[in-house]
Design a protein around this motif. Structure first.
Motif, PDB file in Angstrom:
ATOM      1  N   GLU A  89      -4.135   9.622  -8.288  1.00 23.76           N
ATOM      2  CA  GLU A  89      -4.083   8.677  -9.383  1.00 23.76           C
ATOM      3  C   GLU A  89      -3.049   9.088 -10.400  1.00 23.76           C
ATOM      4  O   GLU A  89      -2.171   8.217 -10.865  1.00 23.76           O
TER       5      GLU A  89
ATOM      6  N   GLY B 190      -1.630  -1.636 -10.345  1.00 19.14           N
ATOM      7  CA  GLY B 190      -2.015  -0.893  -9.124  1.00 19.14           C
ATOM      8  C   GLY B 190      -3.381  -0.215  -9.534  1.00 19.14           C
ATOM      9  O   GLY B 190      -3.855  -0.292 -10.502  1.00 19.14           O
ATOM     10  N   SER B 191      -4.003   0.433  -8.420  1.00 24.38           N
ATOM     11  CA  SER B 191      -5.085   0.980  -8.381  1.00 24.38           C
ATOM     12  C   SER B 191      -5.182   2.243  -7.370  1.00 24.38           C
ATOM     13  O   SER B 191      -4.466   2.126  -6.421  1.00 24.38           O
TER      14      SER B 191
ATOM     15  N   THR C 227       0.834  -1.304   0.007  1.00 20.76           N
ATOM     16  CA  THR C 227      -0.079  -0.015   0.065  1.00 20.76           C
ATOM     17  C   THR C 227       0.715   1.248  -0.073  1.00 20.76           C
ATOM     18  O   THR C 227       2.002   1.204   0.458  1.00 20.76           O
TER      19      THR C 227
ATOM     20  N   TYR D  37       1.304  -5.638  -6.707  1.00 15.27           N
ATOM     21  CA  TYR D  37       0.237  -4.944  -6.827  1.00 15.27           C
ATOM     22  C   TYR D  37       0.304  -3.723  -5.695  1.00 15.27           C
ATOM     23  O   TYR D  37       0.632  -3.990  -4.518  1.00 15.27           O
TER      24      TYR D  37
ATOM     25  N   CYS E 120      -1.308   0.399  -4.177  1.00 19.29           N
ATOM     26  CA  CYS E 120      -2.336   1.410  -4.685  1.00 19.29           C
ATOM     27  C   CYS E 120      -1.896   2.688  -3.889  1.00 19.29           C
ATOM     28  O   CYS E 120      -0.829   2.695  -3.300  1.00 19.29           O
TER      29      CYS E 120
ATOM     30  N   CYS F 230      -6.823   3.916  -4.309  1.00 21.30           N
ATOM     31  CA  CYS F 230      -7.455   3.400  -3.004  1.00 21.30           C
ATOM     32  C   CYS F 230      -7.098   4.200  -1.877  1.00 21.30           C
ATOM     33  O   CYS F 230      -6.158   4.528  -1.572  1.00 21.30           O
TER      34      CYS F 230
ATOM     35  N   LEU G 248     -10.371  -3.164  -3.063  1.00 22.65           N
ATOM     36  CA  LEU G 248      -9.016  -3.444  -3.102  1.00 22.65           C
ATOM     37  C   LEU G 248      -8.779  -4.877  -3.032  1.00 22.65           C
ATOM     38  O   LEU G 248      -8.145  -5.662  -3.675  1.00 22.65           O
TER      39      LEU G 248
END
Length: 105
Positions: free
Chosen positions: A46, A65-66, A18, A40, A42, A68, A79
């Motif tokens: 963005e 990734g995204s 994270t 991965y 987050c 969150c 997530l």
């Protein structure tokens, strides 16, 4: 260095880091990916996240990734569902770097 990477290979492992778009989180993402893990990450930002993903992809690292905000229970659940899908239910490493929050002063 190649010998060290073979000795400490993380090939076949998966990791969630994270806050991976800057600082310690960024360094951890890159190090895990350099040792062969699928990572991965987050971030709440963005634009920062997309810049990082582009850099890692250009280096040939397996990082996704995204966006969150971990303060939101709904977003945390989303997530984890995403991680479950991306890694086919297999998560080997979880890293959540502690961040200094100046609002507690």
């Amino acid at each position: 260095m190649a010998e060290l990477r073979e000795k400490w290979s993380l090939k076949g492992t998966t990791a969630l880091v994270t806050g991976g778009s800057k600082g310690i989180g960024y360094a951890i993402v890159e190090e895990l990916a350099n040792f062969g893990a699928r990572v991965y990450t987050c971030s709440r930002n963005e634009n920062e996240l997309q810049e990082c993903l582009e850099i890692w992809r250009k280096k040939g690292l397996k990082v996704e990734g995204s966006v969150c905000d971990l303060l939101s229970r709904t977003e945390r659940k989303k997530l984890m569902k995403t991680i479950e899908n991306v890694f086919d239910g297999k998560l080997n490493i979880l890293v959540r770097p502690l961040l200094f929050d100046s609002s507690i002063l």
